[in-house]
Design a protein around this motif. Sequence first.
Motif, short mmCIF file in Angstrom:
data_model
loop_
_atom_site.label_atom_id
_atom_site.label_comp_id
_atom_site.label_asym_id
_atom_site.label_seq_id
_atom_site.Cartn_x
_atom_site.Cartn_y
_atom_site.Cartn_z
N LEU A 91 0.81 -1.21 0.00
CA LEU A 91 0.00 0.00 0.00
C LEU A 91 0.85 1.26 0.00
O LEU A 91 1.80 1.38 0.76
CB LEU A 91 -0.91 0.04 1.23
N LEU A 92 0.44 2.19 -0.82
CA LEU A 92 1.03 3.53 -0.77
C LEU A 92 0.37 4.29 0.38
O LEU A 92 -0.73 3.94 0.82
CB LEU A 92 0.79 4.26 -2.09
N GLU A 93 1.04 5.31 0.86
CA GLU A 93 0.52 6.13 1.96
C GLU A 93 -0.90 6.60 1.63
O GLU A 93 -1.14 7.11 0.54
CB GLU A 93 1.44 7.34 2.18
N GLY A 94 -1.83 6.37 2.53
CA GLY A 94 -3.19 6.84 2.34
C GLY A 94 -4.13 5.84 1.68
O GLY A 94 -5.34 6.03 1.71
N GLN A 95 -3.60 4.78 1.10
CA GLN A 95 -4.48 3.82 0.44
C GLN A 95 -5.32 3.02 1.42
O GLN A 95 -6.35 2.48 1.03
CB GLN A 95 -3.68 2.90 -0.49
N LYS A 97 -7.12 4.29 3.60
CA LYS A 97 -8.40 5.02 3.66
C LYS A 97 -9.31 4.59 2.51
O LYS A 97 -10.51 4.43 2.69
CB LYS A 97 -8.17 6.53 3.63
N MET A 98 -8.72 4.39 1.33
CA MET A 98 -9.51 3.92 0.18
C MET A 98 -10.11 2.55 0.48
O MET A 98 -11.26 2.29 0.12
CB MET A 98 -8.63 3.83 -1.07
N ILE A 99 -9.37 1.70 1.14
CA ILE A 99 -9.86 0.36 1.47
C ILE A 99 -11.02 0.45 2.46
O ILE A 99 -12.05 -0.19 2.28
CB ILE A 99 -8.71 -0.52 2.02
N VAL A 100 -10.85 1.27 3.49
CA VAL A 100 -11.92 1.46 4.48
C VAL A 100 -13.17 2.00 3.79
O VAL A 100 -14.28 1.47 3.99
CB VAL A 100 -11.46 2.43 5.60
N ASP A 101 -13.02 3.03 2.98
CA ASP A 101 -14.17 3.64 2.31
C ASP A 101 -14.90 2.62 1.44
O ASP A 101 -16.13 2.54 1.45
CB ASP A 101 -13.74 4.82 1.45
N ARG A 102 -14.13 1.82 0.71
CA ARG A 102 -14.73 0.84 -0.20
C ARG A 102 -15.45 -0.26 0.58
O ARG A 102 -16.56 -0.65 0.23
CB ARG A 102 -13.64 0.24 -1.11
N ILE A 103 -14.84 -0.77 1.64
CA ILE A 103 -15.50 -1.81 2.43
C ILE A 103 -16.78 -1.26 3.05
O ILE A 103 -17.83 -1.91 3.03
CB ILE A 103 -14.56 -2.40 3.51
N GLN A 104 -16.72 -0.05 3.59
CA GLN A 104 -17.91 0.54 4.19
C GLN A 104 -19.03 0.72 3.15
O GLN A 104 -20.19 0.46 3.42
CB GLN A 104 -17.57 1.87 4.87
N GLN A 105 -18.63 1.11 1.96
CA GLN A 105 -19.60 1.26 0.86
C GLN A 105 -20.23 -0.09 0.52
O GLN A 105 -21.45 -0.19 0.35
CB GLN A 105 -18.88 1.85 -0.35
N ILE A 106 -19.43 -1.14 0.45
CA ILE A 106 -19.93 -2.48 0.10
C ILE A 106 -20.90 -2.99 1.15
O ILE A 106 -21.97 -3.49 0.81
CB ILE A 106 -18.75 -3.47 -0.07
N ILE A 107 -20.52 -2.88 2.42
CA ILE A 107 -21.36 -3.50 3.45
C ILE A 107 -22.59 -2.67 3.81
O ILE A 107 -23.49 -3.17 4.46
CB ILE A 107 -20.55 -3.85 4.73
N GLN A 108 -22.64 -1.43 3.35
CA GLN A 108 -23.80 -0.59 3.66
C GLN A 108 -24.81 -0.53 2.54
O GLN A 108 -25.80 0.19 2.63
CB GLN A 108 -23.34 0.82 4.05
N THR A 109 -24.56 -1.30 1.45
CA THR A 109 -25.53 -1.27 0.34
C THR A 109 -26.46 -2.45 0.40
O THR A 109 -26.26 -3.41 1.10
CB THR A 109 -24.81 -1.26 -1.03
#
Length: 109
Positions: A91-95, A97-109
Motif C-alpha cells: 500500500l502507498l501512503e493513504g491507500q 483510507k480507500m480500502i476502508v471507504d470501499r468496504i464501508q460502501q460495500i457493506i452498507q448497500t
Amino acid sequence: TTLFRSDKSEKQRERMQWLIEQFTDTPGVKGTLLQDEAGRAIYRAQLAFDPKVIGLNAYEIIQQLESGNPAIYTRNHYANLGLINIDPRPLLEGQEKMIVDRIQQIIQT
C-alpha cells in the motif's frame, strides 16, 4: 538498514491499527491486528465479517473489492472463516483510507 526497516514496520502497524479502528462501531465487522505467522515484523489488519449481520460473506466482499475501480486485492487464506487480511506492504501512503471507504460502501448497500 535495520533502523529504517523497524521504522517502516512501525508505520505500517500504525496504519493497520488505524484501519481496524474505523470499523469499531460497525455492526458485523471486527478487526484485529495480527503479526505475520512467521514472526516477521509485518502487521496485518484482519477483518472478520458476520454475514448474518451484514448480509454478505467474505467471498462476496472480496469479489466486490477486486471488481471495483480501483481493484483492491486482499489476503484471502481464511475467507472460508469470514476473514479478510489487509497487508500494508504493497500500500502507498493513504491507500488504507480507500480500502476502508470501499468496504464501508460495500457493506452498507
